[in-house]
Design a protein around this motif. Structure first.
Motif, mmCIF file in Angstrom:
data_model
loop_
_atom_site.group_PDB
_atom_site.id
_atom_site.type_symbol
_atom_site.label_atom_id
_atom_site.label_comp_id
_atom_site.label_asym_id
_atom_site.label_seq_id
_atom_site.Cartn_x
_atom_site.Cartn_y
_atom_site.Cartn_z
ATOM 1 N N SER A 1 45.567 79.177 0.109
ATOM 2 C CA SER A 1 45.978 79.221 -1.133
ATOM 3 C C SER A 1 47.009 78.004 -1.558
ATOM 4 C CB SER A 1 46.592 80.590 -1.478
ATOM 5 O OG SER A 1 47.945 80.597 -0.788
ATOM 6 N N GLY A 2 47.117 77.705 -2.796
ATOM 7 C CA GLY A 2 47.963 76.632 -3.375
ATOM 8 C C GLY A 2 47.457 75.392 -3.485
ATOM 9 N N ALA B 1 42.575 82.843 4.977
ATOM 10 C CA ALA B 1 42.682 82.660 3.569
ATOM 11 C C ALA B 1 43.622 81.509 3.219
ATOM 12 C CB ALA B 1 43.080 83.862 2.922
ATOM 13 N N ASN C 1 37.839 79.558 -0.612
ATOM 14 C CA ASN C 1 38.931 79.025 0.137
ATOM 15 C C ASN C 1 39.136 80.043 1.406
ATOM 16 O OD1 ASN C 1 39.623 77.385 -1.907
ATOM 17 N ND2 ASN C 1 41.022 78.494 -2.873
ATOM 18 N N VAL D 1 49.269 73.799 1.008
ATOM 19 C CA VAL D 1 48.181 74.790 0.911
ATOM 20 C C VAL D 1 49.159 75.985 2.071
ATOM 21 C CG1 VAL D 1 47.008 73.857 3.315
ATOM 22 C CG2 VAL D 1 46.063 75.536 1.736
#
Length: 124
Positions: free
Chosen positions: A25-26, A23, A77, A2
């Protein structure tokens, strides 16, 4: 894995408020516990708050209890740190961290993923 990106830091007067955002992501963020740490030069990184994967359990260091609130929105997220009644001693670089374990650990070594940090400065 992440990736984490913090935002929302800045300069505020004592007694003011800031809201930090992180934030992610991934990866599926709901699989990760998250935490906020802060660090000032010459001192160790300190856990400020932590939140479990689904936001059910939280932790706060004594010095911020009643003033800071962490929350998360796994649909977006995002993890947040609402900071109210800020004091000059809250001045630090604030980091978002995440880990696949769900134990609300309070030590930096308990987190595998980190953001780049965001500066919070509280003037007196």
């Amino acid at each position: 894995q992440v990736q984490l990106v913090e935002s929302g830091g800045g300069l505020v007067q004592a007694g003011g408020s800031l809201r930090l955002s992180c934030a992610a992501s991934g990866s599926t963020f709901s699989s990760y516990a998250a935490a906020w740490f802060r660090q000032v030069p010459g001192k160790e990184r300190e856990a400020v708050a932590a939140i479990s994967r689904l936001g059910i359990n939280t932790y706060y260091v004594d010095s911020v209890k009643g003033r800071f609130t962490t929350s998360r929105d796994n649909t977006k997220n995002m993890v947040y740190l609402q900071m109210n009644s800020l004091k000059p001693e809250d001045t630090a670089v604030y980091y978002c961290a995440a880990d696949y374990r769900n134990g609300l650990t309070k030590v930096p070594s308990g987190y595998d993923y980190w953001g780049q940090g965001t500066q919070v400065t509280v003037s007196s």
